[in-house]
Design a protein around this motif. Structure first.
Motif, PDB file in Angstrom:
ATOM      1  N   GLY A 135      61.158  36.294  28.728  1.00 23.82           N
ATOM      2  CA  GLY A 135      60.888  37.029  29.965  1.00 23.82           C
ATOM      3  C   GLY A 135      60.010  38.233  29.697  1.00 23.82           C
ATOM      4  N   GLY A 136      60.333  39.338  30.388  1.00 24.60           N
ATOM      5  CA  GLY A 136      59.550  40.557  30.213  1.00 24.60           C
ATOM      6  C   GLY A 136      58.182  40.500  30.854  1.00 24.60           C
ATOM      7  N   PHE A 137      57.929  39.490  31.704  1.00 22.35           N
ATOM      8  CA  PHE A 137      56.618  39.369  32.345  1.00 22.35           C
ATOM      9  C   PHE A 137      56.727  39.697  33.833  1.00 22.35           C
ATOM     10  CE2 PHE A 137      58.391  35.035  31.652  1.00 22.35           C
ATOM     11  CZ  PHE A 137      58.701  34.700  32.955  1.00 22.35           C
ATOM     12  N   GLY A 138      55.581  40.033  34.428  1.00 24.80           N
ATOM     13  CA  GLY A 138      55.543  40.339  35.856  1.00 24.80           C
ATOM     14  C   GLY A 138      54.111  40.334  36.350  1.00 24.80           C
ATOM     15  N   GLY A 139      53.941  40.390  37.664  1.00 24.53           N
ATOM     16  CA  GLY A 139      52.624  40.295  38.268  1.00 24.53           C
ATOM     17  C   GLY A 139      51.906  41.628  38.354  1.00 24.53           C
ATOM     18  N   ILE A 140      50.583  41.571  38.331  1.00 18.25           N
ATOM     19  CA  ILE A 140      49.726  42.729  38.569  1.00 18.25           C
ATOM     20  C   ILE A 140      48.748  42.347  39.669  1.00 18.25           C
ATOM     21  CG2 ILE A 140      48.001  44.309  37.607  1.00 18.25           C
ATOM     22  CD1 ILE A 140      49.127  43.718  34.820  1.00 18.25           C
ATOM     23  N   ARG A 141      48.648  43.165  40.680  1.00 20.39           N
ATOM     24  CA  ARG A 141      47.631  42.931  41.710  1.00 20.39           C
ATOM     25  C   ARG A 141      46.803  44.193  41.884  1.00 20.39           C
ATOM     26  NH1 ARG A 141      51.339  41.728  46.944  1.00 20.39           N
ATOM     27  NH2 ARG A 141      52.258  40.268  45.440  1.00 20.39           N
ATOM     28  N   ILE A 142      45.491  44.004  41.967  1.00 23.23           N
ATOM     29  CA  ILE A 142      44.565  45.114  42.172  1.00 23.23           C
ATOM     30  C   ILE A 142      43.823  44.850  43.471  1.00 23.23           C
ATOM     31  CG2 ILE A 142      42.759  46.545  41.174  1.00 23.23           C
ATOM     32  CD1 ILE A 142      43.319  45.260  38.456  1.00 23.23           C
ATOM     33  N   LEU A 143      44.092  45.665  44.468  1.00 27.90           N
ATOM     34  CA  LEU A 143      43.455  45.515  45.768  1.00 27.90           C
ATOM     35  C   LEU A 143      42.099  46.221  45.785  1.00 27.90           C
ATOM     36  CD1 LEU A 143      46.513  46.237  48.111  1.00 27.90           C
ATOM     37  CD2 LEU A 143      45.675  44.016  47.323  1.00 27.90           C
ATOM     38  N   SER A 144      41.224  45.783  46.677  1.00 23.51           N
ATOM     39  CA  SER A 144      39.952  46.459  46.864  1.00 23.51           C
ATOM     40  C   SER A 144      40.166  47.821  47.515  1.00 23.51           C
ATOM     41  CB  SER A 144      39.035  45.615  47.750  1.00 23.51           C
ATOM     42  OG  SER A 144      38.720  44.380  47.149  1.00 23.51           O
ATOM     43  N   ARG A 145      39.262  48.758  47.236  1.00 24.30           N
ATOM     44  CA  ARG A 145      39.314  50.057  47.897  1.00 24.30           C
ATOM     45  C   ARG A 145      39.062  49.888  49.393  1.00 24.30           C
ATOM     46  NH1 ARG A 145      35.049  53.014  44.170  1.00 24.30           N
ATOM     47  NH2 ARG A 145      34.325  50.843  44.057  1.00 24.30           N
ATOM     48  N   PRO A 146      39.554  50.828  50.216  1.00 22.18           N
ATOM     49  CA  PRO A 146      39.564  50.621  51.676  1.00 22.18           C
ATOM     50  C   PRO A 146      38.208  50.286  52.291  1.00 22.18           C
ATOM     51  CG  PRO A 146      40.956  52.479  51.094  1.00 22.18           C
ATOM     52  CD  PRO A 146      40.274  52.054  49.830  1.00 22.18           C
ATOM     53  N   LEU A 147      37.115  50.840  51.805  1.00 23.65           N
ATOM     54  CA  LEU A 147      35.826  50.630  52.450  1.00 23.65           C
ATOM     55  C   LEU A 147      35.023  49.480  51.843  1.00 23.65           C
ATOM     56  CD1 LEU A 147      34.722  54.338  53.051  1.00 23.65           C
ATOM     57  CD2 LEU A 147      35.865  52.762  54.628  1.00 23.65           C
ATOM     58  N   ILE A 148      35.585  48.804  50.832  1.00 19.89           N
ATOM     59  CA  ILE A 148      34.889  47.682  50.200  1.00 19.89           C
ATOM     60  C   ILE A 148      35.227  46.406  50.967  1.00 19.89           C
ATOM     61  CG2 ILE A 148      34.522  46.394  48.064  1.00 19.89           C
ATOM     62  CD1 ILE A 148      33.695  49.334  47.897  1.00 19.89           C
ATOM     63  N   PRO A 149      34.220  45.688  51.474  1.00 23.79           N
ATOM     64  CA  PRO A 149      34.530  44.478  52.254  1.00 23.79           C
ATOM     65  C   PRO A 149      35.174  43.381  51.405  1.00 23.79           C
ATOM     66  CG  PRO A 149      32.151  44.715  51.930  1.00 23.79           C
ATOM     67  CD  PRO A 149      32.778  45.970  51.419  1.00 23.79           C
TER      68      PRO A 149
END
Length: 540
Positions: A135-149
């Motif tokens: 185990g010891g694993f998990g997800g990473i999500r990186i969202l776009s900055r607010p003004l980037i389409p």
């Protein structure tokens, strides 16, 4: 002493804040412990983060500074690797043994990461001692900055889906098999978000569209995922927005991540989610559910079928996943504005895997060299100029055809060079390779031997840029890499037993420059071990 260290670390964070004043900070404190888990119905020792298996997701936005204080409450050294996070100019934070000293039992270490110029779906996992099997694993999500389409409407919800094969045995037993020079048996099952058959569900509302971030965090097998009665539209692969093509099932190879959009456009009831192994005998599968809210109708009918051992099917699908050239990435300019296919490569490196025995023990190799860890992280030895730890050029840049031998393999490449790497797979299994610190353009893959004529079929226009790529049996895969990230970067098999027994190397991306614009200095809080013990990191 500990109070002084905390003051120094706080001062260091202030300095980082001055350098990146506009970029937010997100702080995490993680306690890593053992705990009893039952993913396949029998008790086994798992690795938990803050009591969770899998570990907590990291939610972030492009350029965020992520500060993770990791307390190691295990009885052995521990490291977390941030798979797909490029740690630009800062391989010290990469969390693999070639770059980072392990966190001793009962101690802590604070990772200072930045999601610099990245978007997309990734994951973290423990990199040492076969801990990944616990185990010891998990997800990473990186969202776009607010003004980037973003090239699709905001989804109604955003789900992390960590799929992977799994053993009922503890990681210590599996490690002992490998240390004894033997191969591991076939896996016992498949997990979806840390749970076995029929235990995971995702709730949706009819008519709405949802994002699923799917990562194969397993140890040995490529997996295929499908959802009964629903299409999956691929929109992002490891940080690249893709052409939006819908599929009824998807192959996700070891270490790979992708995002799909699923529209709940069927009559309200439960629908099967099926994950099965690819290219294996036997074929294992597990099920979860897509659950329409407000409905009590259980899933019914046969499980949706999927591919089993067909290679051409998978190859065709892989070639169809291409970059959306007009969409923005982490910056507002279109992804297609970097014309990777118009740049001349300066070097070709051919890497071929092999399996065999060394001293009557099972080993795996790249270009006949089976990697053995040094007594000191390679990046620290490089920084402190400690001789005798590794030798640049200790692995040839093309196959020799010779027998397997042991060495600490480090391949030297030049900062700002533009290189071609060809992965050659003469074996009967699917390989999956990951390069830390980078994304690369997957310009070609095909069956049979590779030659210079193979370049005639390269995709030099809209190849997908990613950090993990498969190589089919008796086949080759070619990638282009702009070497724009100075450091010591691990290139490894994601087949975890093969990685553990030597199928990996380090790419030393080198410059004579000492400018902080090219590479950050060693972190003030860096742990020091091996022959680097007792040395000073640097003055504040």
């Amino acid at each position: 002493m500990q109070h002084q260290q905390q003051i120094r670390l706080s001062f260091l964070l202030v300095l980082f804040a001055l350098c990146a004043a506009d970029d937010p900070y997100r702080f995490f404190t993680w306690n890593v412990t053992y705990g009893t888990i039952y993913p396949l119905g029998v008790p086994q020792q798992g690795i938990l983060i803050n009591g969770q298996f899998p570990g907590p997701n990291i939610f972030s936005v492009t350029n965020d500074n992520i500060i993770v204080n990791v307390f190691n409450s295990l009885d052995e050294p521990f490291l977390i690797h941030w798979s797909g996070i490029q740690n630009r100019r800062n391989s010290y934070e990469d969390g693999v043994y070639g770059t980072t000293c392990p966190i001793p039992p009962g101690k802590n270490f604070t990772y200072i990461l930045q999601m610099k110029d990245q978007i997309g779906s990734f994951f973290y996992f423990p990199s040492l001692a076969f801990h990944k099997a616990a185990g010891g694993f998990g997800g990473i999500r990186i969202l776009s900055r607010p003004l980037i389409p973003v090239p699709f409407d905001p989804p109604a919800d955003d789900f992390t889906v960590l799929i992977g094969d799994w053993y009922k045995a503890n990681h210590t037993s599996l490690r002992a098999i490998l240390d004894g020079g033997n191969k591991l048996p076939f896996v016992d099952g498949i997990l979806i978000n840390g749970r076995g058959p029929n235990a995971t569900s995702f709730t949706v509302q009819q008519g709405k569209t949802y994002r699923f971030r799917i990562c194969n965090v397993g140890l040995q097998n490529s997996l295929n995922l499908r959802i009964q009665g629903h299409k999956m539209k691929v929109v992002e692969v490891e940080g690249t927005h893709t052409l939006q093509i819908s599929y009824s099932s998807l192959d996700i190879h070891l270490g790979q991540c992708m995002s799909v959009l699923v529209t709940a456009d069927q009559p309200p009831q439960d629908y099967y989610i099926v994950v099965s192994t690819r290219f294996s005998t036997p074929i294992l599968l597990t099920t979860g559910y897509l659950r329409y809210s407000g409905s009590n109708r259980p899933a019914s009918g046969p499980l949706p079928g999927g591919p089993t051992t067909e290679i051409e099917w998978s190859l065709d699908q892989a070639r169809s996943i291409r970059t959306n050239l007009t969409a923005s990435g982490p910056r507002p300019n279109p992804q297609g504005s970097y014309h990777y296919g118009m740049i001349n490569t300066t070097r070709t490196i051919r890497l071929s895997s092999s399996a065999g025995q060394v001293n009557n023990k099972q080993r795996y190799a790249i270009n006949s060299v089976s990697f053995v860890p040094a007594d000191t992280p390679l990046k620290l030895a490089d920084y402190f100029k400690i001789g005798g730890v590794f030798r640049v050029g200790s692995i040839p840049d093309s196959p020799t055809g010779g027998g397997i031998y042991l060495d600490t393999s480090v391949l030297g490449v030049d900062y700002r060079a533009y290189i071609e790497i060809v992965f050659i797979n003469d074996e009967d299994i699917v390989q999956s390779y990951h390069l830390n610190g980078y994304s690369f353009f997957v310009v070609g893959m095909d069956g049979g031997p590779w030659s210079s004529n193979s370049r005639n079929e390269y995709n030099l226009r809209d190849a997908v840029s990613r950090c993990t790529v498969q190589v089919y049996p008796k086949s080759w895969t070619a990638i282009y890499i702009p070497l724009d990230n100075v450091g010591m970067w691990n290139l490894r098999s994601e087949f975890w037993a093969r990685q553990y027994l030597g199928q990996q190397l380090y790419l030393r991306v080198y410059t004579t420059s000492t400018s902080f614009r090219d590479e950050y200095p060693i972190p003030k809080n860096a742990l020091l071990c091996g022959r680097a013990s007792g040395r000073r990191t640097r003055p504040l």
